[in-house]
Scaffold this motif. Structure first.
Motif, short mmCIF file in Angstrom:
data_model
loop_
_atom_site.label_atom_id
_atom_site.label_comp_id
_atom_site.label_asym_id
_atom_site.label_seq_id
_atom_site.Cartn_x
_atom_site.Cartn_y
_atom_site.Cartn_z
N ASP A 22 0.82 -1.19 0.00
CA ASP A 22 0.00 0.00 0.00
C ASP A 22 0.87 1.25 0.00
OD1 ASP A 22 -2.37 -1.45 0.16
OD2 ASP A 22 -2.16 -1.66 2.33
N GLU A 53 -1.46 -6.18 7.41
CA GLU A 53 -2.69 -5.88 6.69
C GLU A 53 -3.82 -6.76 7.25
OE1 GLU A 53 -2.50 -3.33 4.91
OE2 GLU A 53 -0.36 -3.16 4.49
N GLN A 54 -4.61 -7.43 6.40
CA GLN A 54 -5.78 -8.16 6.88
C GLN A 54 -5.42 -9.55 7.40
OE1 GLN A 54 -4.91 -7.94 3.70
NE2 GLN A 54 -5.81 -9.55 2.43
N CYS A 358 -4.36 -8.60 -2.16
CA CYS A 358 -3.46 -7.47 -1.95
C CYS A 358 -4.06 -6.11 -2.29
CB CYS A 358 -2.19 -7.67 -2.76
SG CYS A 358 -1.24 -9.11 -2.25
N ASN A 361 -7.81 -6.47 -0.12
CA ASN A 361 -7.62 -6.89 1.28
C ASN A 361 -8.65 -7.94 1.70
OD1 ASN A 361 -5.51 -5.00 1.44
ND2 ASN A 361 -6.92 -3.39 2.10
N SER A 415 3.11 -6.43 4.33
CA SER A 415 3.43 -5.66 3.13
C SER A 415 4.63 -6.24 2.39
CB SER A 415 3.71 -4.20 3.51
OG SER A 415 4.14 -3.47 2.39
#
Length: 503
Positions: A22, A53-54, A358, A361, A415
């Protein structure tokens, strides 16, 4: 042929390659500020251990209205092994259907879970193609029994931890047009419908099949000619139904069952007036704030605009993310293209899976559908013949395994920073001290990539598992780290999953 399996003109459109980061590629000064600056500055890919992230809830398939064909197949155990077994895809999600033919009138209160589903495969019951013969009553029995058998196998034999069920339509007598196709749920039946879904969850739980999540509305913007029901606009129909009826009812009867909502055919909006799942979810959350009092999952499907044939976009559900609501892709395939078992098709889908993980998410990816007797499209993860004996496993199934087998349930995506113009696609996931990297190389030539782990110290070798035109999850020679970096050699037209550890 089941009417809901072919959606003419709908297909998934691939957008350009993009990074799984991101933040983009850090500048040289940013790289040199890292505690691993020497290796980071020369890296093609930087895996940022602390940039989370998720959460990944899992991978799965739907069987739903195709349950009868898999149930009748003589090699059904082999097919189930491929989908859910330790030597197969190791899927953790099975998506079924709350069929409208469970309760066809107000007197019905049975989900037919006491049926004898352990018939011999030589039983004459299995010799009829009910769908082709138009015997709807017999087909309904086969679907219900098939779904029960598949659910029991998934849970008891393979310990699948997430049984989810979507509802294409409420029972016809509850609807405005008295039909299982089109129409809408009468407001006077909102509580009766909530009770129906609750009773379904209780019935399955009584058989040792707890329902992880249930969706009251599959593709609520689409008045399909097959089983369908409109919930428009969702802010004044589906949202209030969940808040006032389904949520409170499940809280009293099945408090651990989550509610899936969204599930439109398109992930994002199309034609300027069809909302798509992203906006549908956003507006329901904006105007029904109490919905977060219940355990919910925001979801969408991965088809494109059937009119313009354009990709409406793969993007995050920002409103759901802001409220820490999981976002799932609960259906994706391509009904419009001809059957393709090759690596070309597999690489296409590997890119799609990467983008939903990606760029959108997504915490889960569920393919439509697991095993189908239809070799005219790419809808099935596995092709099973109507002769009830033969089956074929296309390369897209094997590539799906590079995600489902090696990305642990409950892991967290981290990431991965790199230059997407170089053509490959990289994503990273961590679980405790272990991590997984999934690398896609669609090029016709081998590609060498230097990967550095940032803000964590490597521990031991990195093990790769290669899928290409001739290999399936083949173990590669372990890669030893140099400092905190690994040199990955990606074969041409391949997907490689790597697993490693940190200290």
């Amino acid at each position: 042929m089941k009417a809901f399996t072919i959606i003419s003109g709908i297909f998934v459109c691939l957008a350009s390659l993009s990074s799984c980061s991101d933040e983009g590629i850090p500048s040289l000064s940013e790289q040199n500020s890292s505690p691993n600056s020497r290796s980071v500055s020369s890296s093609d890919v930087i895996l940022q251990w602390t940039v989370e992230e998720q959460k990944i809830d899992g991978f799965g398939v739907a069987q739903a209205g195709w349950a009868d064909y898999l149930y009748a197949h003589r090699k059904r155990n082999e097919v189930m092994d491929i989908l859910f077994g330790q030597d197969g895809l190791k899927l953790s999600i099975l998506r079924g259907e709350v069929f409208p033919h469970y309760w066809e009138n107000t007197a019905d209160k049975d989900f037919n879970l006491d049926a004898d589903i352990n018939l011999s495969l030589d039983d004459p019951f299995f010799d009829t193609d009910f769908s082709a013969d138009g015997n709807e009553a017999a087909e309904a029995i086969a679907q219900r029994n098939g779904q029960l058998w598949i659910s029991q196998q998934a849970k008891q034999t393979y310990q699948v931890d997430k049984l989810i069920f979507s509802t294409w339509t409420p029972p016809a007598y509850m609807k405005s047009n008295g039909s299982t196709s089109k129409g809408y749920l009468k407001s006077s039946y909102y509580q009766a419908y909530a009770d129906y879904l609750s009773a379904f969850c209780s019935a399955y739980a009584s058989k040792g099949l707890p329902v992880y999540a249930i969706s009251p509305a599959n593709e609520p913007e689409y008045a399909a000619t097959w089983n369908s029901c409109l919930w428009l606009p969702g802010t004044t129909t589906l949202g209030p139904f969940i808040v006032n009826n389904l949520g409170p009812t499940l809280r009293n009867t099945n408090p651990t069952t989550k509610i899936i909502f969204g599930e439109n055919g398109q992930w994002t909006g199309i034609l300027g007036f069809i909302m798509g799942s992203q906006n549908y979810v956003r507006d329901i959350l904006n105007l029904n704030s109490r919905i977060t009092n219940f355990p919910i999952i925001a979801a969408g499907h991965g088809y494109i605009d059937p009119v313009t044939k354009k990709d409406p976009g793969i993007a995050p559900f920002e409103k759901a993310e802001s409220k820490n609501i999981p976002v799932w892709l609960t259906e994706i395939s391509d009904p419009s293209t001809s059957y393709d078992p090759t690596m070309t098709d597999a690489l296409r889908w590997a890119k799609v899976f990467h983008r939903y993980l990606c760029e959108a998410n997504a915490g889960a990816i569920v393919w439509w559908a697991g095993a189908l007797p239809d070799r005219s499209t790419t809808e099935g993860m596995i092709y099973i013949s109507k002769n009830r004996t033969d089956y074929e496993v296309p390369k897209r199934c094997e590539v799906f395994g590079n995600f489902s087998r090696y990305i642990p349930v409950n892991s967290t995506r981290i990431s991965a920073q790199y230059n997407p113009d170089l053509g490959y696609m990289i994503s990273g996931y961590k679980s405790g001290k272990s991590f997984t990297v999934v690398a896609i190389n669609p090029a016709d030539t081998e590609t060498t990539v230097n990967l550095t782990l940032s803000n964590a110290q490597t521990s031991g070798s990195l093990q790769g598992y290669i899928t290409d035109a001739t290999r399936k999850w083949e173990a590669a020679t372990p890669i030893q780290p140099i400092g905190n970096s690994y040199t990955l050699v990606l074969p041409a037209r391949s997907v490689v999953s790597y697993t490693g550890m940190v200290q």
